[in-house]
Design a protein around this motif. Structure first.
Motif, PDB file in Angstrom:
ATOM      1  N   GLU A  15       0.830  -1.215   0.000  1.00  0.00           N
ATOM      2  CA  GLU A  15       0.000   0.000   0.000  1.00  0.00           C
ATOM      3  C   GLU A  15       0.863   1.263   0.000  1.00  0.00           C
ATOM      4  O   GLU A  15       0.615   2.214  -0.750  1.00  0.00           O
ATOM      5  N   VAL A  16       1.879   1.269   0.870  1.00  0.00           N
ATOM      6  CA  VAL A  16       2.741   2.446   0.994  1.00  0.00           C
ATOM      7  C   VAL A  16       3.497   2.688  -0.321  1.00  0.00           C
ATOM      8  O   VAL A  16       3.579   3.827  -0.802  1.00  0.00           O
ATOM      9  N   ILE A  17       4.038   1.642  -0.885  1.00  0.00           N
ATOM     10  CA  ILE A  17       4.816   1.778  -2.120  1.00  0.00           C
ATOM     11  C   ILE A  17       3.934   2.270  -3.266  1.00  0.00           C
ATOM     12  O   ILE A  17       4.331   3.161  -4.033  1.00  0.00           O
TER      13      ILE A  17
ATOM     14  N   GLU B 236      14.553 -14.904   2.436  1.00  0.00           N
ATOM     15  CA  GLU B 236      13.477 -13.999   2.859  1.00  0.00           C
ATOM     16  C   GLU B 236      13.496 -12.706   2.057  1.00  0.00           C
ATOM     17  O   GLU B 236      12.446 -12.205   1.643  1.00  0.00           O
ATOM     18  N   PHE B 237      14.678 -12.159   1.839  1.00  0.00           N
ATOM     19  CA  PHE B 237      14.782 -10.882   1.129  1.00  0.00           C
ATOM     20  C   PHE B 237      14.355 -11.058  -0.331  1.00  0.00           C
ATOM     21  O   PHE B 237      13.679 -10.204  -0.900  1.00  0.00           O
ATOM     22  N   SER B 238      14.759 -12.168  -0.913  1.00  0.00           N
ATOM     23  CA  SER B 238      14.362 -12.457  -2.292  1.00  0.00           C
ATOM     24  C   SER B 238      12.841 -12.549  -2.405  1.00  0.00           C
ATOM     25  O   SER B 238      12.234 -11.983  -3.332  1.00  0.00           O
ATOM     26  N   GLN B 239      12.211 -13.220  -1.465  1.00  0.00           N
ATOM     27  CA  GLN B 239      10.750 -13.358  -1.478  1.00  0.00           C
ATOM     28  C   GLN B 239      10.070 -12.005  -1.292  1.00  0.00           C
ATOM     29  O   GLN B 239       9.034 -11.724  -1.925  1.00  0.00           O
ATOM     30  N   LEU B 240      10.635 -11.165  -0.434  1.00  0.00           N
ATOM     31  CA  LEU B 240      10.057  -9.839  -0.205  1.00  0.00           C
ATOM     32  C   LEU B 240      10.104  -9.001  -1.480  1.00  0.00           C
ATOM     33  O   LEU B 240       9.112  -8.366  -1.861  1.00  0.00           O
ATOM     34  N   ILE B 241      11.264  -8.988  -2.149  1.00  0.00           N
ATOM     35  CA  ILE B 241      11.408  -8.207  -3.384  1.00  0.00           C
ATOM     36  C   ILE B 241      10.485  -8.747  -4.471  1.00  0.00           C
ATOM     37  O   ILE B 241       9.807  -7.986  -5.186  1.00  0.00           O
ATOM     38  N   ALA B 242      10.440 -10.058  -4.626  1.00  0.00           N
ATOM     39  CA  ALA B 242       9.574 -10.665  -5.637  1.00  0.00           C
ATOM     40  C   ALA B 242       8.109 -10.347  -5.351  1.00  0.00           C
ATOM     41  O   ALA B 242       7.331 -10.079  -6.279  1.00  0.00           O
ATOM     42  N   GLY B 243       7.737 -10.358  -4.069  1.00  0.00           N
ATOM     43  CA  GLY B 243       6.356 -10.044  -3.697  1.00  0.00           C
ATOM     44  C   GLY B 243       5.989  -8.604  -4.029  1.00  0.00           C
ATOM     45  O   GLY B 243       4.890  -8.324  -4.533  1.00  0.00           O
ATOM     46  N   ILE B 244       6.911  -7.685  -3.776  1.00  0.00           N
ATOM     47  CA  ILE B 244       6.677  -6.277  -4.104  1.00  0.00           C
ATOM     48  C   ILE B 244       6.532  -6.107  -5.611  1.00  0.00           C
ATOM     49  O   ILE B 244       5.623  -5.432  -6.099  1.00  0.00           O
ATOM     50  N   ASP B 245       7.422  -6.752  -6.354  1.00  0.00           N
ATOM     51  CA  ASP B 245       7.392  -6.645  -7.816  1.00  0.00           C
ATOM     52  C   ASP B 245       6.082  -7.196  -8.385  1.00  0.00           C
ATOM     53  O   ASP B 245       5.554  -6.694  -9.381  1.00  0.00           O
ATOM     54  N   ALA B 246       5.545  -8.226  -7.721  1.00  0.00           N
ATOM     55  CA  ALA B 246       4.342  -8.882  -8.232  1.00  0.00           C
ATOM     56  C   ALA B 246       3.044  -8.230  -7.767  1.00  0.00           C
ATOM     57  O   ALA B 246       2.041  -8.248  -8.488  1.00  0.00           O
TER      58      ALA B 246
ATOM     59  N   VAL C 248       2.556  -4.879  -6.271  1.00  0.00           N
ATOM     60  CA  VAL C 248       2.355  -3.428  -6.338  1.00  0.00           C
ATOM     61  C   VAL C 248       1.955  -3.102  -7.783  1.00  0.00           C
ATOM     62  O   VAL C 248       2.768  -3.278  -8.704  1.00  0.00           O
ATOM     63  N   PRO C 249       0.724  -2.631  -8.006  1.00  0.00           N
ATOM     64  CA  PRO C 249       0.209  -2.481  -9.374  1.00  0.00           C
ATOM     65  C   PRO C 249       1.049  -1.582 -10.273  1.00  0.00           C
ATOM     66  O   PRO C 249       1.175  -1.848 -11.468  1.00  0.00           O
ATOM     67  N   ASN C 250       1.620  -0.527  -9.713  1.00  0.00           N
ATOM     68  CA  ASN C 250       2.373   0.431 -10.541  1.00  0.00           C
ATOM     69  C   ASN C 250       3.885   0.279 -10.367  1.00  0.00           C
ATOM     70  O   ASN C 250       4.651   1.204 -10.647  1.00  0.00           O
ATOM     71  N   MET C 251       4.331  -0.894  -9.928  1.00  0.00           N
ATOM     72  CA  MET C 251       5.746  -1.094  -9.673  1.00  0.00           C
ATOM     73  C   MET C 251       6.574  -0.984 -10.943  1.00  0.00           C
ATOM     74  O   MET C 251       7.780  -0.699 -10.894  1.00  0.00           O
ATOM     75  N   ASP C 252       5.936  -1.187 -12.110  1.00  0.00           N
ATOM     76  CA  ASP C 252       6.682  -1.073 -13.363  1.00  0.00           C
ATOM     77  C   ASP C 252       7.071   0.370 -13.683  1.00  0.00           C
ATOM     78  O   ASP C 252       7.807   0.627 -14.632  1.00  0.00           O
ATOM     79  N   GLN C 253       6.620   1.314 -12.857  1.00  0.00           N
ATOM     80  CA  GLN C 253       6.942   2.723 -13.074  1.00  0.00           C
ATOM     81  C   GLN C 253       8.133   3.186 -12.234  1.00  0.00           C
ATOM     82  O   GLN C 253       8.489   4.368 -12.251  1.00  0.00           O
ATOM     83  N   ALA C 254       8.724   2.292 -11.489  1.00  0.00           N
ATOM     84  CA  ALA C 254       9.836   2.678 -10.613  1.00  0.00           C
ATOM     85  C   ALA C 254      10.875   1.566 -10.549  1.00  0.00           C
ATOM     86  O   ALA C 254      10.596   0.407 -10.853  1.00  0.00           O
ATOM     87  N   VAL C 255      12.072   1.938 -10.137  1.00  0.00           N
ATOM     88  CA  VAL C 255      13.173   0.992  -9.931  1.00  0.00           C
ATOM     89  C   VAL C 255      13.127   0.498  -8.490  1.00  0.00           C
ATOM     90  O   VAL C 255      12.921   1.285  -7.562  1.00  0.00           O
TER      91      VAL C 255
END
Length: 553
Positions: A160-162, A186-196, A198-205
């Motif tokens: 939500e925050v991102i 754990e860190f890999s899963q967290l990053i993959a989860g954010i990438d998957a 967050v609807p507008n994640m393709d707009q940011a690095v």
């Protein structure tokens, strides 16, 4: 560049911000500028130059770096700010001279931080984030937002925050493991989860920041990169708060040596020889030495990539293998990181032009005044040491760059010690008014006697907390590099010097540390680590919505 796009990995260097928060890593403005210029030669993508709102000294350093290093074809110059209007506005003003600017703003997202530090609800944070990111975006099109303590945050809340931050204008989202708690899986899963999720994640690095409290930070970062992170936030030699940050040299060389493993994660053929980063690896060793010398934080001999033993072989079996073929026991060529052992034809008969030319080849462009002083040091060394190496020259320049305005100068040191003798030192100091004072002292050894004599002359209360000696080069006439740290109340300052006589180097280093203590006492702003961050009243006056003090990501 977008999070899911193939491409190279961005290197975000925070040596001058998070790295300088290491206890005792005291840097003045000129020293920070010297390091920033070397980071530009190293070709990092982003330099986080400091925390402008923290102090006048940090503001001035960020502004100077932005002006001198932030050229059109140079690195992005970034400043850190809390999610607060006053912080953001100070940051925008400090980085304004740079051609390419970034504002990096942050707020905590873990329940631990929300409850015990910020004393805010999730809803309140969700209201603050878009407002402050939008405020940053009104000054700068390149905005990075960090979810402090993201590794211990609820992933659903993070999403939500991102999403809110990106909608408000954030172009980079940083996921910090602020306390070094997570593991690679754990860190890999967290990053993959954010990438998957967050609807507008393709707009940011996606970026990652982390600390090495469990010794896992480099492994965590490489796992995060494989999961979609395309910016790595790191420091030279891994310096930073507590156990430090991810070491730039380890990350870069891991991706260099194992690029066939990592290529597919960036959408490249496995056998591609194209570098994963833009880093000029041949500047790695020089940068490591410079940061070590200026901060007074020595590199442990067995440190990966840049340690003194990184390319050394003691075992007979290893030596035999390396002599037959280096690849039997070496996975990196020392030359790749700029570690060269070539001797140079400079000696006591060499002229100033030859000396200046060699320094320029090594990447140093000194002012006429600094060149004259360095040349004097070179001549003094050449009278005592026959073979002058590049490392000797780098040590001379680094030693000179670390000096502050001197209250005291060492004019004479003489010691008497040996079997059945009580170590005795005679020291003469010159003060800033030209006055000379001499005294003698007895100690448990020659260095202890020297320090006692200096203490007697300067009468500056201090506690010597660290003393270390390293040889710069091989041989009986090698320069001895001495680093001394002294504490006075809450101040922890380093002194550094190099000489073929380690007792003389010790005396010079101790005097340098005392001078730094005195300089900080006169003008705390020359080192922002020892100045007060703005009070909550000042923050409130600047229309800051988050009154709680916050640490950095």
């Amino acid at each position: 560049m977008r999070a899911k796009d193939p491409g190279r990995v961005l290197i975000f260097d925070t040596t001058l911000r998070d790295g300088e928060q290491s206890p005792g890593a005291s840097l003045n403005l000129e020293e920070k500028l010297v390091i920033a210029q070397q980071l530009a030669r190293l070709n990092v993508d982003i330099i986080e130059a400091g925390f402008p709102f923290a102090s006048k000294g940090d503001f001035a350093a960020v502004q100077r770096i932005a002006d001198v290093v932030g050229a059109e074809n140079g690195p992005i110059i970034c400043g850190l700010s809390r999610a607060a209007k006053g912080d953001i506005e100070a940051c925008a003003q400090a980085i304004a001279p740079a051609a390419r600017q970034r504002i990096h703003t942050f707020i905590a997202t873990s329940d631990i931080h929300l409850q015990h530090k910020l004393r805010k609800t999730r809803r309140e944070v969700l209201e603050i984030v878009p407002e402050m990111v939008a405020h940053a975006a009104s000054f700068c099109s390149d905005v990075e937002f960090s979810c402090e303590d993201a590794a211990r945050s609820d992933p659903e809340f993070l999403y939500e925050v991102i999403e809110a931050a990106i909608t408000a204008g954030a172009t980079t989202i940083n996921i910090p493991d602020t306390v070094g708690y997570t593991t690679p899986e754990e860190f890999s899963q967290l990053i993959a989860g954010i990438d998957a999720h967050v609807p507008n994640m393709d707009q940011a690095v996606i970026s990652v920041h982390g600390h090495n409290d469990l010794g896992l930070v480099v492994a965590n970062f490489l796992a995060a990169m494989r999961a979609g992170a395309r910016q790595l936030e790191c420091t030279i030699n891994g310096i930073g708060e507590r156990a430090g940050n991810a070491a730039l040299e380890e990350l870069v060389m891991a991706m260099h040596v194992r690029r066939q493993l990592f290529n597919p994660f960036l959408g490249r053929p496995a056998d591609s020889e194209e570098p994963l980063t833009a880093i000029n690896t041949e500047e790695i060793y020089r940068t490591s030495r410079l940061v070590s010398n200026l901060t007074g934080m020595l590199v442990q001999p067995n440190k990966a990539v840049v340690g003194a033993n990184a390319f050394a072989h003691e075992s007979g079996i290893h030596q035999d293998g390396v002599l037959k073929n280096r690849t039997t026991y070496e996975i990196m060529d020392a030359r790749t990181i700029g570690l060269k052992h070539n001797r140079i034809s400079l000696g006591k008969l060499s002229g100033r032009n030859a000396f200046r030319s060699r320094l320029e080849e090594l990447g140093y462009n000194l002012t006429p005044e600094d060149l004259a002083q360095a040349f004097r040091r070179f001549k003094e060394l050449a009278d005592r040491k026959r073979d002058i190496t590049d490392l000797d020259l780098q040590t001379i320049v680094s030693d000179q760059a670390q000096q502050v305005d001197a209250t005291y100068k060492l004019k004479l040191v003489q010691v008497s010690c040996g079997t059945n003798l009580r170590p005795t030192a005679t020291v003469t100091l010159e003060d800033s008014q030209g006055g000379l004072a001499t005294t003698a002292a007895i100690g448990t050894g020659p260095v202890d006697a020297v320090c006692r004599a200096i203490d007697e002359l300067v009468k500056v209360p201090n506690e010597l907390v660290e003393f270390s000696i390293q040889a710069v080069t091989e041989g009986i006439d090698a320069l001895g590099v001495v680093t001394i740290r002294v504490r006075q109340g809450g101040l922890l300052c380093s002194g550094y010097s190099a000489d073929t006589d380690v007792v003389v180097a010790s005396a010079q280093a101790f005097v340098a540390a005392i001078n730094r203590l005195l300089a900080l006492g006169r003008n705390p702003s020359i080192h922002p680590q020892h100045t007060e961050v703005a009070t909550e009243t000042e923050i409130e006056a600047a229309a800051q919505p988050d009154k709680a003090m916050a640490s950095s990501p």
